[in-house]
Enzyme design. Structure first.
Site, PDB file in Angstrom:
ATOM      1  N   HIS A  77      -5.402  -3.592   4.814  1.00  0.00           N
ATOM      2  CA  HIS A  77      -5.301  -2.207   3.722  1.00  0.00           C
ATOM      3  C   HIS A  77      -3.832  -2.160   3.500  1.00  0.00           C
ATOM      4  CE1 HIS A  77      -5.929   1.863   1.888  1.00  0.00           C
ATOM      5  NE2 HIS A  77      -6.941   0.756   1.243  1.00  0.00           N
ATOM      6  N   CYS A  78      -2.893  -2.013   4.228  1.00  0.00           N
ATOM      7  CA  CYS A  78      -1.678  -1.664   4.307  1.00  0.00           C
ATOM      8  C   CYS A  78      -0.869  -2.764   3.481  1.00  0.00           C
ATOM      9  CB  CYS A  78      -0.935  -1.620   5.846  1.00  0.00           C
ATOM     10  SG  CYS A  78      -1.729  -0.589   6.885  1.00  0.00           S
ATOM     11  N   ILE A  79      -1.293  -3.976   3.487  1.00  0.00           N
ATOM     12  CA  ILE A  79      -0.508  -4.957   2.532  1.00  0.00           C
ATOM     13  C   ILE A  79      -0.998  -5.247   1.518  1.00  0.00           C
ATOM     14  CG2 ILE A  79       0.300  -5.996   5.054  1.00  0.00           C
ATOM     15  CD1 ILE A  79      -1.608  -8.215   4.389  1.00  0.00           C
ATOM     16  N   ARG A 106       0.836  -1.235   0.052  1.00  0.00           N
ATOM     17  CA  ARG A 106       0.057   0.034   0.171  1.00  0.00           C
ATOM     18  C   ARG A 106       0.882   1.111  -0.059  1.00  0.00           C
ATOM     19  NH1 ARG A 106      -4.651   1.341  -1.623  1.00  0.00           N
ATOM     20  NH2 ARG A 106      -5.148  -1.151  -1.052  1.00  0.00           N
ATOM     21  N   ASN A 138      -2.078  -3.405   8.718  1.00  0.00           N
ATOM     22  CA  ASN A 138      -2.955  -4.294   8.601  1.00  0.00           C
ATOM     23  C   ASN A 138      -3.471  -4.667   7.009  1.00  0.00           C
ATOM     24  OD1 ASN A 138      -5.029  -6.322   9.736  1.00  0.00           O
ATOM     25  ND2 ASN A 138      -4.683  -5.273  11.567  1.00  0.00           N
TER      26      ASN A 138
END
Ligand code: KQY
Length: 378
Positions: free
Chosen positions: A355-357, A94, A353
């Site tokens: 969304h970040c990955i 992300r 979490n």
């Protein structure tokens, strides 16, 4: 072929679509570094594999993996998932990956931001980050789309767009001295307008308490529809998150989006504080230059860190009574999608979490503005 363009997306008629618009796929990176992920990253790899599998229900997933982990990832990931060998420093696509843009003619382009591991030599989260900084360019080249490469440090998790001209950000992150210290607030706004194709920048003050990104919006407040946002929330006035969320709620109440709408705010109640256990801290190999994981440290647990995919919303679960409430709220907000809860604690232990990955790649040809051309058979 992928050309580097020196114009701006805004001048060329491109913009970042909202995440709920159709995707051709999703990109991820495979975790492996033992100074950020406990127990040689094995628990995190299982969590990433579960996220990838959930997303494949609605769209193809490509996972980028270092050469040494290729066979491990191949064995752990669903066979439907494409593996792409790619050197990296960690697994937060992300933030180090590209931002894809679309235009009204059914074309896609990518923005390849500069990445400094959330703070560079000043207070970045690991060193080096040179391979992560190449991920955006590599993904864009693999997709053979043209690339903008501004001299601007930006992580994808620090912006959230509605696809209709508005972008949400925080001052804590975008104005932090460790990102673009030589740019004024006005110059930063101009870059957001030029490279995301937005008109209105909506500023919140800060993000989730103790978020190591220093204020990423994608863990705190996100668009769920034009004119509607979710905000992480607590009713506990003694929790440091209360004042942060209450201040944001007040600001959101004063805002209008690019189309002049007032924002509807949906609260997503946070889980009980998630603290690093002794066993978890002991599983991480301390390395100079990487943010340490200390027993008892509070992690920035938030249900807002979900991924909106084709037909699904993949949300983190924390084995907390609030999991079910968050899942029900997201079900109300996304009635046509399946809400899939995936255990998020192992990903959270690494600092972010779901969304970040993940990083969506939009489908320009199924974009609403192109629907007429499509049905005309072109
Ligand atoms: O987007 C994120 N939340 C990434 C956090 C990076 C953590 C590195 N330890």
């Amino acid at each position: 072929m992928s050309r580097r363009l020196t114009s701006t997306p805004r001048a060329d008629g491109f913009h970042m679509p909202a995440e709920w618009e159709p995707h051709v796929g999703c990109w991820m990176l495979w975790p492996e570094r033992s100074d950020n992920w406990r127990d040689g990253a094995k628990p995190a790899q299982h969590a990433f594999a579960a996220v990838a599998k959930a997303i494949t229900q609605g769209e193809p997933v490509s996972v980028c993996v270092s050469p040494g982990q290729y066979l491990v990832a191949r064995q752990m990931l669903d066979p439907a998932i494409r593996l792409v060998e790619m050197t990296n420093n960690d697994s937060w696509i992300r933030d180090c990956g590209p931002t894809f843009l679309i235009n009204e003619k059914g074309q896609v382009r990518g923005v390849d931001w500069k990445f400094n591991a959330w703070g560079g030599l000043d207070d970045g989260l690991y060193f080096p980050w040179d391979q992560d900084d190449l991920v955006g360019e590599k993904v864009i080249e693999l997709e053979r789309v043209d690339r903008y490469a501004p001299d601007f440090i930006l992580e994808g998790g620090s912006v959230d767009v509605d696809g209709e001209g508005a972008v949400l950000v925080t001052e804590e992150c975008l104005l932090n001295h460790d990102r673009n210290p030589d740019l004024t607030r006005g110059q930063i706004e101009a870059n957001l307008r030029d490279y995301l194709g937005c008109d209105t920048v909506l500023w919140l003050k800060a993000g989730v308490y103790r978020d190591e990104t220093k204020g990423h919006i994608d863990n705190f407040c996100r668009f769920v529809a034009p004119g509607e946002v979710v905000l992480t929330w607590t009713e506990d006035r003694n929790d440091p998150q209360y004042a942060i969320s209450a201040e944001a709620l007040a600001r959101l109440g004063q805002m209008r989006d690019a189309r002049g709408r007032k924002l509807v705010v949906h609260k997503l109640h946070q889980p009980a504080p998630v603290l690093i256990s002794a066993e978890e801290a002991a599983g991480v190999a301390p390395v100079e230059g990487t943010l340490p994981r200390m027993v008892g440290d509070r992690l920035a647990a938030s249900y807002v860190n979900f991924y909106i995919g084709n037909g699904v919303v993949v949300m983190p679960a924390f084995d907390d009574p609030m999991d079910a409430e968050a899942q029900a709220t997201l079900g109300d907000l996304f009635p046509t999608r399946q809400i899939i809860a995936v255990p998020g604690r192992e990903i959270l232990l690494g600092g972010g979490n779901i969304h970040c990955i993940t990083q969506q790649q939009p489908s320009a040809f199924t974009h609403k503005s192109h629907a007429g051309l499509q049905s005309a058979g072109s």
